[in-house]
Design an enzyme around this catalytic site. Structure first.
Site, PDB file in Angstrom:
ATOM      1  N   GLU A 110       0.793  -1.116  -0.012  1.00 20.91           N
ATOM      2  CA  GLU A 110       0.057   0.021  -0.179  1.00 20.91           C
ATOM      3  C   GLU A 110       0.690   1.332  -0.032  1.00 20.91           C
ATOM      4  O   GLU A 110       1.854   1.325   0.798  1.00 20.91           O
ATOM      5  CB  GLU A 110      -1.066   0.009   1.183  1.00 20.91           C
ATOM      6  N   LYS A 184      -9.688   2.269  -2.359  1.00 23.17           N
ATOM      7  CA  LYS A 184     -10.017   1.599  -0.934  1.00 23.17           C
ATOM      8  C   LYS A 184     -11.490   2.116  -0.514  1.00 23.17           C
ATOM      9  O   LYS A 184     -11.716   3.322  -0.375  1.00 23.17           O
ATOM     10  CB  LYS A 184      -8.955   2.440   0.005  1.00 23.17           C
ATOM     11  N   CYS A 225      -5.771  -2.784   2.844  1.00 18.26           N
ATOM     12  CA  CYS A 225      -5.453  -2.275   4.052  1.00 18.26           C
ATOM     13  C   CYS A 225      -6.704  -2.516   5.025  1.00 18.26           C
ATOM     14  O   CYS A 225      -7.305  -3.656   5.283  1.00 18.26           O
ATOM     15  CB  CYS A 225      -4.643  -1.141   4.285  1.00 18.26           C
TER      16      CYS A 225
END
Length: 400
Positions: A110, A184, A225
């Site tokens: 990331e 995300k 994440c």
């Protein structure tokens, strides 16, 4: 995983459909398909009493075997500096190294081209849709995937689009083309007093679309994440077809609003109804949804030791598939200190490969034949209580 002939994938005993669609030169479509007994088995107790197929709405779609059984994945745990050009060059070298060791799929961390901070995101952001000149990071990924003939899940970088910033992962195929772009979905907004406070939403906008993509190394669900903390997203990936799925697994041709089987034509919506009836009547053992979930992530020194491995093993165990993660290497001098420990987890929740916090390239083997074995050992898909609970994939439901 056994490779079945495409003509046998939805063969049902004495199943005949007669339909005359509304279009020019309509034809009567008749499908007479032999038994699927080697691949499916009626489960009257589960189906009738527990309604396992109703635990997911819409029901999980039967999908083809993966395009290959075994392959190597490379997890590139990279150090990140304030020098963007250096970061890009360093990632290039790591990808080449992983490919030279046999990796057919490479995963990056990331935010690998930028320091991880709200101050840095606007400065390092790239306009991915504008092309190579505006996005040197993705241009490099595209070039290498084409030259090395590998699939790249390109970690994530800050993306600028329409006046907004996103934390975005790009997936490139072996021809260098962009296969998918995941923004995300769950932003990292946390406050643990005395430990860590970070609010991504100060600068970033949350994505709105789950991302699952067909590649030459199988069907991959993408998260970034904090996305890994949400089991619902992983469960959707485990049940969902790729956005690019075009019914090739049935040996059909999809054009416009119709699919063509030989000389016959059928409206896609009607064909989906057929699949739904099949799914509602039988306990399908064919693989559905993703084979692998990839999560580039940068857990920190507080949540990393507690949750990083735990969450990976949980997502893999819950859905009986592979989970791969890739973190930046730890830099104790940076404003945000990453935990590291990039990892590959198998479908029984077993850690297959991992590392510590330093820079590293992990090469590990993925064997998709294990998926069928594990799902046979623990047939949780057939044991879900659709009479008590249901996971709804609203995006897929609304598209029908």
């Amino acid at each position: 995983m056994r490779a079945f002939a495409s003509s046998s994938l939805i063969n049902l005993k004495s199943f005949t459909l007669h339909h005359t669609p509304t279009f020019k030169n309509p034809r009567s479509l008749s499908l007479s398909l032999p038994s699927l007994s080697p691949f499916i088995s009626p489960s009257p107790i589960m189906a009738a009493s527990f309604n396992s197929e109703r635990a997911r709405a819409p029901p999980a779609i039967p999908m083809p075997p993966p395009p290959l059984t075994k392959f190597k994945i490379g997890l590139c745990q990279l150090s990140v500096t304030p020098d963007k050009d250096r970061n890009i060059a360093h990632a290039r070298t790591a990808i080449q190294d992983a490919a030279s060791k046999g990796a057919q799929l490479v995963l990056l961390p990331e935010i690998w081209n930028s320091p991880y901070s709200n101050d840095s995101f606007p400065v390092y952001a790239e306009d991915i849709d504008a092309g190579a000149g505006a996005s040197p990071s993705t241009a490099m990924l595209s070039e290498l995937s084409r030259l090395l003939k590998i699939t790249i899940v390109g970690g994530s970088i800050p993306e600028r689009s329409g006046g907004r910033l996103y934390n975005t992962c790009c997936v490139f195929g072996t021809d260098g083309k962009l296969l998918a772009k995941h923004r995300k979905i769950h932003l990292f907004d946390i406050d643990i007093p005395g430990k860590i406070t970070f609010v991504e939403s100060k600068t970033l906008t949350a994505g709105e679309t789950p991302t699952i993509v067909d590649t030459e190394v199988g069907r991959i669900g993408i998260g970034i994440c904090y996305d890994i903390r949400f089991p619902e997203l992983a469960m959707i990936y485990a049940a969902r077809a790729s956005q690019s799925s075009n019914f090739d697994f049935l040996g059909v041709d999809r054009r416009g609003g119709f699919i063509y089987i030989g000389q016959h034509c059928l409206c896609i919506s009607h064909f989906r109804n057929i699949l739904k009836e099949i799914s509602n009547s039988y306990s399908l053992l064919l693989t559905s949804g993703a084979h692998l979930l990839c999560y580039p992530g940068a857990f920190n020194m507080t949540t990393g030791p507690l949750h990083w491995e735990l969450l990976q093993r949980s997502r893999a165990t819950d859905n009986q598939l592979y989970v791969a993660t890739c973190s930046p290497a730890r830099d104790t001098g940076s404003g945000y200190v990453a935990w590291g420990h990039s990892t590959l987890v198998g479908p029984f929740g077993e850690v297959l490969a991992t590392t510590e916090h330093e820079e590293a390239i992990i090469i590990a083997e993925i064997d998709y034949s294990i998926l069928e074995q594990r799902r046979t050992n623990l047939p949780v898909t057939k044991q879900r209580r659709g009479d008590l609970y249901q996971l709804v994939d609203f995006q897929r439901l609304n598209s029908q």
